[in-house]
Design an enzyme around this catalytic site. Structure first.
Site, short mmCIF file in Angstrom:
data_model
loop_
_atom_site.label_atom_id
_atom_site.label_comp_id
_atom_site.label_asym_id
_atom_site.label_seq_id
_atom_site.Cartn_x
_atom_site.Cartn_y
_atom_site.Cartn_z
N SER A 248 0.60 -0.68 -0.28
CA SER A 248 0.18 -0.03 -0.08
C SER A 248 0.30 0.99 -0.19
O SER A 248 1.95 1.60 -0.76
CB SER A 248 -0.68 -0.51 1.06
OG SER A 248 -2.02 1.19 1.18
N ASP A 355 -8.44 -2.89 -7.43
CA ASP A 355 -7.56 -2.95 -6.11
C ASP A 355 -8.57 -1.83 -5.56
O ASP A 355 -9.16 -0.87 -5.78
CB ASP A 355 -6.19 -2.08 -6.23
CG ASP A 355 -5.21 -1.33 -4.50
OD1 ASP A 355 -6.19 -0.62 -3.95
OD2 ASP A 355 -4.28 -2.19 -4.23
N HIS A 404 -7.15 -5.43 -1.40
CA HIS A 404 -5.87 -4.52 -1.29
C HIS A 404 -4.49 -5.26 -0.67
O HIS A 404 -4.73 -6.25 1.00
CB HIS A 404 -6.78 -3.83 -0.90
CG HIS A 404 -4.97 -2.99 -0.95
ND1 HIS A 404 -4.93 -1.71 -1.32
CD2 HIS A 404 -4.98 -1.78 0.52
CE1 HIS A 404 -3.95 -0.90 -1.47
NE2 HIS A 404 -3.92 -1.14 -0.09
#
Length: 510
Positions: A248, A355, A404
């Protein structure tokens, strides 16, 4: 040269029986001692360890970093079989070694007290050393960011762990690619593991001390530099490979910092350490939102607007070549497809084609009622846009899943693209980089550029499970697509297929 290598392989293989006898003897001795010793509390260890199984046994848990200090840095194609046998042997000793080894990473703080978290508390890292290994993995944690005093104040109240080290635990257990267990982490289990908690709220880009106006320090980039310097005194100076990984915001941090780490090591006299990057779920797009909203926080604000405001607030640092290419608009360098051409170090990109974080900042809501046709079209276009930006990335893994982050998940080895797992793709990449240095042709049947071509979220049957928000039940791909408002009849007509055939293709992941 090939003859010499083959001789080395035969010599190594001939040592295996001797290694087996010595290590099994040591395992028996260890088992006898542990039965008469104090009451140990190993992680995941059985109450009474059974005798070690044969070397070729599979399914046993294992890590023998201390009792089996071999260097797994170089993996020649002819040594694969030998190394597999050695790994299985190490696994077989786990019931013994688990009694005395501590798998957890331990907290350390950086030496430079002026480099801090947002609130001025000391920055730090978690470390688990692996004696004998010359491979190091430094992982950058993710967790969004804030971009002005107001939403940083709110973040401090609700997510203080991401802005302060005051309540960090003394140890942390590695999972996924940070796991010391070979069955969970087949190719990196024996590396020296470093976990750097995210406490700078700046996508690992900041280099600004706390001021009265900002109210916070933003030192993500400096925290990485100080961590690397500290690790040099703990064995990194003898490393052969350093993999800078992150998920991330940490994945974006890898793209922004991997060359800076390589330059730092070279400047300190360690040019022989091969620095590489692994960016997971940090390849964001600067696209238009599906539904425009006021820019109040990192979740509602358009990606470009967030970064434009943040880079000024953080004193953000970007790679020099990218800065020169986008002078005056350095915010462009926070987006993967714009910064990637300027990166010199090898980087492997892992990115879900759908995502969840990207869809969140694009204001596409996937909970509650089935999505509208316009949202469905937007989601499909997002997948197409991501494919387009990734097509020229030499080493990448892009499943058509709605998710994610992945590399620190326990299921990270289960997701596949075109029959190849992420762990296997990373191993192939490792080998290809080694072969390039040795002027060898890349290994056959070992792909490093893997991207799903199916156009819908979760059309890949190995995607992580999706659960119904209300019932908690797992949904298969057809149930999930129906939940999202997928019209089988209409989509079949658009594809020129019979509805039944389309459903069969979806079920099979075609």
């Amino acid at each position: 040269m090939r003859g010499i290598k083959m001789t080395a392989v035969r010599a190594a293989s001939s040592l295996l029986p001797l290694v087996l006898v010595v290590m099994q003897s040591g395992a028996g001795l260890c088992a006898r001692r542990s039965r008469g010793g104090r009451n140990p509390q190993p992680r995941r260890a059985p109450p009474a360890p059974p005798p070690p199984p044969p070397p070729a046994a599979s399914g046993t848990r294992g890590d023998a970093a201390e009792s089996f200090p071999l260097d797994f840095t170089a993996v020649e194609e002819n040594m694969d079989n030998f190394m597999t046998q050695v790994k299985n042997l190490a696994q077989s000793l786990y019931p013994c070694s688990a009694q005395k080894l501590d798998h957890d990473m331990r907290l350390h703080f950086v030496d430079n007290a002026s480099v801090t978290c947002n609130d001025g508390s000391p920055a730090g890292y978690y470390l688990k050393e692996s004696r004998g290994s010359r491979r190091w993995l430094i992982f950058l944690e993710g967790g969004w960011y804030c971009f002005n005093k107001e939403n940083c104040d709110s973040r401090y109240e609700t997510m203080r762990r991401l802005m302060s080290s005051s309540k960090w635990p003394q140890s942390k257990t590695g999972t996924g690619i940070l796991s010391p267990l070979p069955e969970e982490n087949p190719h990196w289990w024996n590396a020296n593991m470093v976990y750097v908690p995210y406490c700078s709220s700046d996508a690992w880009s900041g280099a600004a001390a706390k001021t009265e106006q900002s109210g916070y320090a933003f030192m993500g980039s400096l925290i990485i530099q100080e961590t690397v310097k500290a690790l040099l005194r703990k064995g990194l100076d003898g490393a052969k490979v350093l993999l800078l990984a992150g998920s991330s915001a940490g994945g974006t941090g890898v793209l922004l910092n991997v060359d800076r780490v390589a330059e730092l090591l070279e400047g300190l006299g360690h040019a022989g350490i091969h620095v590489r990057g692994l960016a997971d779920s940090g390849w964001f797009l600067d696209n238009k939102q599906y539904d425009f909203t006021d820019c109040l926080d990192a979740l509602s604000c358009a990606p470009t607007e967030t970064i434009k405001r943040g880079i000024k607030y953080w004193g953000g640092v970007v790679p020099e070549k990218c800065r020169q290419a986008h002078e005056g608009e350095e915010w462009n360098c926070f987006f993967g497809y714009r910064v990637f051409p300027s990166i010199k170090s090898p980087v492997f990109v892992v990115q879900w084609l759908f995502d969840e974080a990207q869809l969140t900042v694009d204001n596409v809501q996937l909970t509650g009622q089935p999505v509208q046709e316009g949202q469905w079209r937007y989601i499909q276009n997002l997948g197409a846009e991501l494919r387009n930006t990734l097509k020229d990335v030499p080493a990448m893994f892009a499943p058509a899943c709605l998710s994610h982050e992945v590399i620190t998940r326990s299921y990270w080895t289960e997701v596949q693209v075109k029959g190849t797992s992420l762990a296997r793709a990373l191993h192939c990449w490792d080998r290809s980089l080694q072969d390039n240095r040795n002027n060898k042709a890349p290994p056959k049947g070992c792909p490093v550029h893997l991207m799903d071509s199916c156009p819908w979220p979760h059309c890949n049957p190995t995607c992580p499970a999706v659960r119904d928000q209300f019932t908690g039940q797992e949904m298969n791909v057809i149930q999930f697509l129906t939940h999202m408002g997928f019209d089988v009849q209409k989509m079949a007509r658009q594809q020129g297929l019979e509805p039944g055939k389309l459903l069969g293709m979806l079920s099979g992941g075609s």
